[in-house]
Design an enzyme around this catalytic site. Structure first.
Site, PDB file in Angstrom:
ATOM      1  N   LYS A 211       0.843  -1.199   0.000  1.00 43.51           N
ATOM      2  CA  LYS A 211       0.000   0.000   0.000  1.00 43.51           C
ATOM      3  C   LYS A 211       0.882   1.254   0.000  1.00 43.51           C
ATOM      4  O   LYS A 211       0.670   2.181  -0.763  1.00 43.51           O
ATOM      5  CB  LYS A 211      -0.921  -0.025   1.218  1.00 43.51           C
ATOM      6  CG  LYS A 211      -1.854   1.160   1.297  1.00 43.51           C
ATOM      7  CD  LYS A 211      -2.750   1.083   2.516  1.00 43.51           C
ATOM      8  CE  LYS A 211      -3.385   2.436   2.782  1.00 43.51           C
ATOM      9  NZ  LYS A 211      -4.119   2.487   4.031  1.00 43.51           N
ATOM     10  N   GLU A 217      10.823  -4.775   3.580  1.00 41.54           N
ATOM     11  CA  GLU A 217      10.851  -6.183   3.185  1.00 41.54           C
ATOM     12  C   GLU A 217      10.409  -6.339   1.727  1.00 41.54           C
ATOM     13  O   GLU A 217      11.031  -7.041   0.931  1.00 41.54           O
ATOM     14  CB  GLU A 217       9.910  -7.013   4.080  1.00 41.54           C
ATOM     15  CG  GLU A 217      10.360  -7.159   5.519  1.00 41.54           C
ATOM     16  CD  GLU A 217       9.872  -6.033   6.422  1.00 41.54           C
ATOM     17  OE1 GLU A 217       9.510  -4.951   5.907  1.00 41.54           O
ATOM     18  OE2 GLU A 217       9.861  -6.231   7.652  1.00 41.54           O
ATOM     19  N   GLY A 272      -4.512  -1.757   5.277  1.00 43.19           N
ATOM     20  CA  GLY A 272      -3.775  -2.900   4.731  1.00 43.19           C
ATOM     21  C   GLY A 272      -4.397  -4.232   5.103  1.00 43.19           C
ATOM     22  O   GLY A 272      -4.599  -5.109   4.260  1.00 43.19           O
ATOM     23  N   ARG A 273      -4.737  -4.409   6.389  1.00 45.39           N
ATOM     24  CA  ARG A 273      -5.262  -5.718   6.830  1.00 45.39           C
ATOM     25  C   ARG A 273      -6.723  -5.910   6.437  1.00 45.39           C
ATOM     26  O   ARG A 273      -7.301  -6.949   6.731  1.00 45.39           O
ATOM     27  CB  ARG A 273      -5.060  -5.876   8.331  1.00 45.39           C
ATOM     28  CG  ARG A 273      -5.613  -4.757   9.171  1.00 45.39           C
ATOM     29  CD  ARG A 273      -5.087  -4.797  10.607  1.00 45.39           C
ATOM     30  NE  ARG A 273      -5.505  -3.633  11.383  1.00 45.39           N
ATOM     31  CZ  ARG A 273      -4.860  -2.475  11.414  1.00 45.39           C
ATOM     32  NH1 ARG A 273      -3.773  -2.310  10.698  1.00 45.39           N
ATOM     33  NH2 ARG A 273      -5.298  -1.467  12.134  1.00 45.39           N
ATOM     34  N   GLU A 358      -3.296  -6.142  15.372  1.00 42.45           N
ATOM     35  CA  GLU A 358      -2.851  -4.854  14.820  1.00 42.45           C
ATOM     36  C   GLU A 358      -3.987  -3.832  14.909  1.00 42.45           C
ATOM     37  O   GLU A 358      -3.753  -2.640  15.033  1.00 42.45           O
ATOM     38  CB  GLU A 358      -2.363  -5.007  13.368  1.00 42.45           C
ATOM     39  CG  GLU A 358      -1.506  -3.827  12.932  1.00 42.45           C
ATOM     40  CD  GLU A 358      -0.772  -4.032  11.619  1.00 42.45           C
ATOM     41  OE1 GLU A 358       0.442  -3.850  11.563  1.00 42.45           O
ATOM     42  OE2 GLU A 358      -1.446  -4.387  10.612  1.00 42.45           O
ATOM     43  N   HIS A 389      -2.168 -32.821  19.242  1.00 39.98           N
ATOM     44  CA  HIS A 389      -0.995 -33.630  19.601  1.00 39.98           C
ATOM     45  C   HIS A 389       0.161 -32.727  20.025  1.00 39.98           C
ATOM     46  O   HIS A 389       1.317 -33.156  20.012  1.00 39.98           O
ATOM     47  CB  HIS A 389      -0.613 -34.516  18.416  1.00 39.98           C
ATOM     48  CG  HIS A 389      -1.733 -35.449  18.061  1.00 39.98           C
ATOM     49  ND1 HIS A 389      -1.862 -36.698  18.631  1.00 39.98           N
ATOM     50  CD2 HIS A 389      -2.824 -35.272  17.271  1.00 39.98           C
ATOM     51  CE1 HIS A 389      -2.960 -37.272  18.164  1.00 39.98           C
ATOM     52  NE2 HIS A 389      -3.569 -36.419  17.345  1.00 39.98           N
ATOM     53  N   LYS A 503      10.451  -0.223  13.131  1.00 42.51           N
ATOM     54  CA  LYS A 503      11.089   0.012  11.832  1.00 42.51           C
ATOM     55  C   LYS A 503      12.223   1.020  11.990  1.00 42.51           C
ATOM     56  O   LYS A 503      13.284   0.887  11.402  1.00 42.51           O
ATOM     57  CB  LYS A 503      10.074   0.564  10.827  1.00 42.51           C
ATOM     58  CG  LYS A 503       9.008  -0.424  10.418  1.00 42.51           C
ATOM     59  CD  LYS A 503       8.083   0.213   9.391  1.00 42.51           C
ATOM     60  CE  LYS A 503       6.835  -0.615   9.195  1.00 42.51           C
ATOM     61  NZ  LYS A 503       5.800   0.070   8.442  1.00 42.51           N
TER      62      LYS A 503
HETATM   63  O1  F6P Z   1       4.246  -2.857   9.457  1.00 42.65           O
HETATM   64  C1  F6P Z   1       2.877  -3.123   9.504  1.00 42.65           C
HETATM   65  C2  F6P Z   1       2.217  -2.747   8.234  1.00 42.65           C
HETATM   66  O2  F6P Z   1       2.168  -1.375   8.142  1.00 42.65           O
HETATM   67  C3  F6P Z   1       0.831  -3.376   8.113  1.00 42.65           C
HETATM   68  O3  F6P Z   1      -0.163  -2.595   8.629  1.00 42.65           O
HETATM   69  C4  F6P Z   1       0.703  -3.578   6.646  1.00 42.65           C
HETATM   70  O4  F6P Z   1      -0.276  -4.524   6.333  1.00 42.65           O
HETATM   71  C5  F6P Z   1       2.107  -4.020   6.285  1.00 42.65           C
HETATM   72  O5  F6P Z   1       2.940  -3.260   7.127  1.00 42.65           O
HETATM   73  C6  F6P Z   1       2.486  -3.838   4.851  1.00 42.65           C
HETATM   74  O6  F6P Z   1       2.420  -2.491   4.476  1.00 42.65           O
HETATM   75  P1  F6P Z   1       2.465  -2.079   2.962  1.00 42.65           P
HETATM   76  O7  F6P Z   1       1.277  -2.682   2.290  1.00 42.65           O
HETATM   77  O8  F6P Z   1       2.431  -0.578   2.958  1.00 42.65           O
HETATM   78  O9  F6P Z   1       3.737  -2.603   2.376  1.00 42.65           O
END
Ligand code: F6P
Length: 556
Positions: A211, A217, A272-273, A358, A389, A503
């Site tokens: 987003k 990452e 995002g979620r 979150e 188990h 971060k």
């Molecule tokens: O670090 C958490 C977060 O901001 C989440 O809320 C989000 O889903 C995820 O990182 C990924 O963010 P983006 O879609 O901006 O890469």
């Protein structure tokens, strides 16, 4: 803050100051000793503690509640004006108060005529583009740069940009789909290396989902994937043909080198979620086809309608949230297990862990004051029957209080049907039902090593069958449950400032791990313990670090 008629709203009291809260606290004192075994003898009570919503049975008769407690919980929702807050959500008001944005995920699955204007202008057209794109890949009209049909999809994204698409794609992708899917989230290079290991550079499609288009990452993994493709094809055209992005920062994706027609927009009013229903769900559309993706949206919309139309006493997401409040705030239960009895839903605990924690892992109310009461518990879990188990030992005989959701699916869904697989499904259901029963009633035994105390409250959700429609409804049920919890606690369920902090710390430490002389950035320099660990890691990584420093530490 204004209400829907534009009038200034009176400041909302803290949860513990509500009249219904005090009533519930008094009831909790009396209810503590009420054994589930006794409560479950009352058939009128049991009948009132289950409801149907969009093809899902929500049964909470195994919870520590009677009709009086249920009435007090409903009064709490009433006192919080839950219906007005729900309508504000659907109408696109700025319910995300710290960022001043609406949370319009429901508009992503509503018919165009029912979407608020901000969504109606962009959602249908974007969906149409997405469907045209995914269908052209499925039927082979759109290919990789050399003209060969795509075989593998590598989805690069993290958190909300990964968990939903991964859950649904892995749960529902049909066996005859010619595409295979890999989901890469972790910054650990092993993740992207695994996904690329046996990939064919001519037939691999990369979907970069972020987003913000700033997430470390995702950008690092996307850059590694792009280099991998360029090294093997030596053609910029390959990147243009085989990379697409989903983002709210479309210019950033264009600067990264993507063609405008390969960029699908997201908007600030989708969290995002909560974004699975947008182009973030591209792998779902690729795996299930247009009809499957639309069925997912239809199921979620059916749950939206239930949430808006069902009276409080039959409203599944509201009731589930109120039970969560009862367990968390009045019975002192600090952890909640998600137990899907369906292998296809094995990623559900991870998905719900993000959605719930979150969203509601907060201690500050909308107005900045402290909640003064606990908010969301620790969410964890794992699929049945394998968990039986392993960690179910703790659930049956450990010292910790917990609550849990059992998720069962009626039909086995095997294609083609086979009697032995139908039997295995029956065993699965028998185990899921049996575990819930054992948790409620316990296992009396004269040998204390064998006895289990029971009296643990759990919910049971039963899907008629697991398909795109019912899974859409299930996920929307959880979204609205989270929203209802948040409105009782008076917190903003749609921001996540807490995760930003980590971060920033990592940025400083990244430099220090590389160079002994790197200065600490800002005010977040490492403490002594962290500094010692940095030195240790620099030492064991000596050859690599020395290269960056320009001197070889291994000889010192
Ligand atoms: O670090 C958490 C977060 O901001 C989440 O809320 C989000 O889903 C995820 O990182 C990924 O963010 P983006 O879609 O901006 O890469």
């Amino acid at each position: 803050m204004t209400d829907r008629d534009g009038a200034i709203e009176a400041p909302r009291p803290a949860a513990a100051d509500l009249a219904a809260w005090g009533h519930l606290a008094r009831l909790a004192d009396q209810a503590q000793p009420a054994a589930l075994a006794n409560l479950l003898r009352d058939s009128a009570r049991n009948g009132a503690l289950r409801t149907d919503a969009a093809g899902i049975l929500f049964d909470f008769s195994r919870q520590h509640v009677d009709l009086q407690i249920l009435g007090a919980l409903l009064a709490l929702a009433e006192e919080r004006r839950w219906e007005a807050r729900r309508e504000a959500l659907f109408a696109g008001e700025a319910v995300n108060t710290s960022e001043g944005t609406p949370a319009l995920h429901t508009a992503l699955r509503a018919p165009a005529a029912d979407q608020p204007e901000a969504a109606a202008q962009v959602v249908p057209a974007t969906r149409q583009r997405l469907m045209a794109f995914t269908e052209s890949i499925r039927d082979g009209r759109r290919t990789g740069h050399s003209g060969r049909a795509f075989q593998r999809v590598i989805h690069i994204g993290i958190g909300g940009s990964q968990l939903g698409p991964e859950l649904v794609t892995e749960a529902l992708r049909s066996a005859d789909c010619p595409l295979s899917f890999r989901f890469v989230a972790n910054i650990d290079g092993h993740a992207i290396a695994d996904a690329l290991a046996d990939a064919d550079p001519e037939t691999t499609l990369f979907i970069v989902v972020s987003k913000s288009f700033t997430t470390l990452e995702t950008l690092a993994n996307a850059a590694t994937a792009r280099n991998w493709l360029l090294e093997r094809t030596n053609q910029r055209e390959a990147v243009a043909a085989q990379f697409v992005a989903v983002t709210a920062r479309t210019e950033a994706a264009a600067d990264w080198g993507l063609r405008p027609e390969n960029i699908f927009p997201l908007w600030d009013w989708v969290g995002g979620r909560f974004s699975l229903w947008s182009a973030v769900g591209a792998p779902v559309a690729l795996g299930l086809g247009k009809a499957g993706f639309e069925a997912l949206l239809d199921g979620a919309h059916a749950m939206d309608r239930h949430f808006r139309e069902a009276p409080a006493a039959a409203n599944a997401p509201l009731l589930a949230a109120l039970i969560d409040i009862w367990n968390t705030n009045f019975l002192g239960i600090a952890n909640h297990a998600v137990l899907p009895y369906d292998h296809r839903l094995r990623r559900l605990p991870a998905y719900l862990q993000q959605l719930e924690t979150e969203s509601n892992g907060k201690s500050t109310r909308h107005d900045g004051s402290a909640t003064g009461v606990h908010t969301v518990p620790v969410i964890w879990g794992g699929e049945g029957t394998t968990g039986q188990h392993a960690f179910h030992q703790l659930l049956h005989q450990g010292t910790r209080a917990f609550s849990a959701d059992f998720i069962l699916t009626g039909a086995d869904g095997h294609q083609p049907p086979r009697p032995e697989l139908a039997d295995q499904h029956r065993w699965l259901l028998a185990n899921g039902l049996g575990q819930g029963q054992a948790m409620a009633l316990g296992w009396p035994h004269e040998d204390p090593h064998r006895a289990a105390p029971g009296n643990h409250g759990t919910n049971t959700l039963v899907l008629d069958r697991l398909d795109a429609r019912s899974l859409g409804a299930l996920l929307a049920f959880y979204e609205h449950r989270v929203f209802c919890q948040g409105l009782i606690w008076d917190i903003n369920s749609f921001d996540q400032w807490g995760v930003e902090f980590g971060k920033r710390l990592a940025e400083t430490l990244f430099d220090q791990l590389g160079r002994s002389s790197a200065p600490a950035k800002g005010t977040l320099g490492p403490d002594a313990a962290t500094q010692a660990l940095v030195s240790h890691l620099r030492e064991i990584n000596a050859p690599a670090t020395a290269k960056e420093d320009g001197n070889d530490l291994s000889h010192q």
